[in-house]
Each structure stands twice: as structure tokens, then as C-alpha cells.
Design a protein around this motif. Structure first.
Motif, short mmCIF file in Angstrom:
data_model
loop_
_atom_site.label_atom_id
_atom_site.label_comp_id
_atom_site.label_asym_id
_atom_site.label_seq_id
_atom_site.Cartn_x
_atom_site.Cartn_y
_atom_site.Cartn_z
N CYS A 34 -2.55 -1.24 43.59
CA CYS A 34 -1.44 -1.87 42.61
C CYS A 34 -2.24 -1.82 41.33
N ALA A 61 3.62 -3.56 46.92
CA ALA A 61 3.90 -1.95 46.39
C ALA A 61 4.50 -2.63 46.19
N TYR A 64 5.80 -4.38 42.90
CA TYR A 64 5.33 -4.37 42.10
C TYR A 64 6.54 -2.42 41.56
N ILE A 66 6.22 -0.38 42.92
CA ILE A 66 5.30 1.13 43.15
C ILE A 66 5.74 1.84 43.64
#
Length: 213
Positions: A34, A61, A64, A66
Motif C-alpha cells: 500500500c 487496501a 487507504y 487502494i
């Protein structure tokens, strides 16, 4: 929100080439993948052998924001497509060596970023027998524990290394040498060979100026 890495993970991540294809083996929480994504890396595989750690990795993930990391449930590099930089951290040295020995796409352009938790010396023996070489090593301290992080490349030339190099490699940091000296002292209770190695390491450290450490 930015990913925060402790010194160990930051040292590992700092050796990765973000413009290459990357695989983080045994990713656990996927903090390094990440972080790399936030630094601009876009071809990242994060793998683990168990569903639990892989689930935690996916949660990181999502936290954040992502969505481009490819998560894989697999044993080591089995099933991972050819990549350029391979991260294997937080495992014993013997396990790391075994994972690399099963890699089917070794080539001279690859880089391995390795951080053994134990048996660093056995990993170094294995690497050189398999035709890999250590390019550099850095010390990382986290939670009062001292680790070495190895940057390795593949030459294809199998080599034998001596005991001195097996235990310290290319790490010249005094804190790491003190850790190894303590380990050798314990091993020396069973074999005086390790006590001789310990004395050699301590003697070299004593004769090295602080500016070079």
C-alpha cells in the motif's frame, strides 16, 4: 491518508523499485504494497499462504482507498507471474531460502529484498548456493529488535561463502554485529568454531573507525 511504516518496513520499502513489477510474498497486512502504491507503483502482487492474513491485507487496501493491488492466495511464488522485485520479509531464513529455490523465473534483472527474522546465516548460505549475491545490506531497528535487510541480485553463479560472511554478510553496522556476536556466544557453547567467529567479528569492529560504520 498516508500509510505509516516503522523503520523495518520503511527500510524494506526503500529498496524496492516502484517503476517495476513487484511481488510482496507473505504480505500479512500489506502495509508495504500500500505504501508503494502511494509512491506511484502500479504493478503489485501481494500474496499469502493463508486466508486470514490475505483478508487483513485486503482490508488495509480498502482503508487507504487502494483498489489496484492484485491479491493472491498461494504458497510463496507459486502461481505468481514473472516480476522484477520480490519482497520476502518477516519469515525465518530457511523459509525464505526455500521460497526462492522454487522461483521459476529467476533472471539477472530481478532484485530480491529480504528481511529474515531468524537464521540470517542460513539464508546467506542458501542464496549463494542458488546463484544469488547480496548487493547491499541495511540495519533496521523496530521494537528494540535489530534486523538486517538484504538487497540481492541473481548472477547464476553458485558460490560457497565462509562462516564470517555467512553471519555478517555486507552489513557493517555495529548494532547488527553486536546482535550476531551475542548469537555466536550462545552457539559457541556447543562448538568453539562459533566463538572464534565471534572474536573475529568483534576484533574487526574494534579496528574499524566510527566514520566507517
Amino acid at each position: 491518508m498516508r500509510v505509516h511504516l516503522d523503520e523495518r518496513l520503511r527500510t524494506i520499502a526503500g529498496l524496492v523499485r516502484p517503476d517495476r513489477k513487484i511481488a510482496d510474498i507473505g504480505t500479512d497486512h500489506a502495509f508495504v504494497p500500500c505504501w508503494l502504491w502511494q509512491q506511484g507503483a502500479r504493478e503489485i502482487f501481494a500474496t499469502d499462504i493463508s486466508e486470514g492474513p490475505l483478508s487483513r491485507a485486503k482490508s488495509t487496501a480498502r482503508l487507504y482507498g487502494i483498489d489496484g493491488i492484485r491479491f493472491m492466495l498461494c504458497d510463496g511464488l507459486d502461481g505468481v507471474p514473472p516480476v522484477d522485485d520480490v519482497i520476502i520479509a518477516g519469515m525465518g531464513g530457511e523459509m525464505i531460502g526455500d521460497i526462492i529455490s522454487r522461483c521459476k523465473f529467476l533472471n539477472s534483472e530481478m532484485r530480491f529484498i529480504l528481511q529474515p527474522m531468524t537464521k540470517d546465516h542460513l539464508l546467506r548460505y542458501a542464496l549463494y548456493r542458488m546463484g544469488l549475491e547480496i548487493i547491499s545490506e541495511k540495519t533496521a531497528v523496530a521494537g528494540r529488535k535489530v534486523y538486517t535487510v538484504m538487497l540481492c541480485g541473481y548472477s547464476g553463479r553458485a558460490q560457497n561463502i565462509d562462516g564470517r560472511f555467512a553471519f555478517t554478510g555486507k552489513n557493517t553496522d555495529r548494532a547488527y554485529h553486536e546482535k550476531i556476536a551475542a548469537k555466536l556466544a550462545k552457539m559457541g557453547k556447543r562448538d568453539e568454531y562459533y566463538l572464534r567467529l565471534r572474536e573475529e567479528i568483534l576484533r574487526e569492529d574494534k579496528n574499524t573507525s566510527p566514520e566507517k560504520i
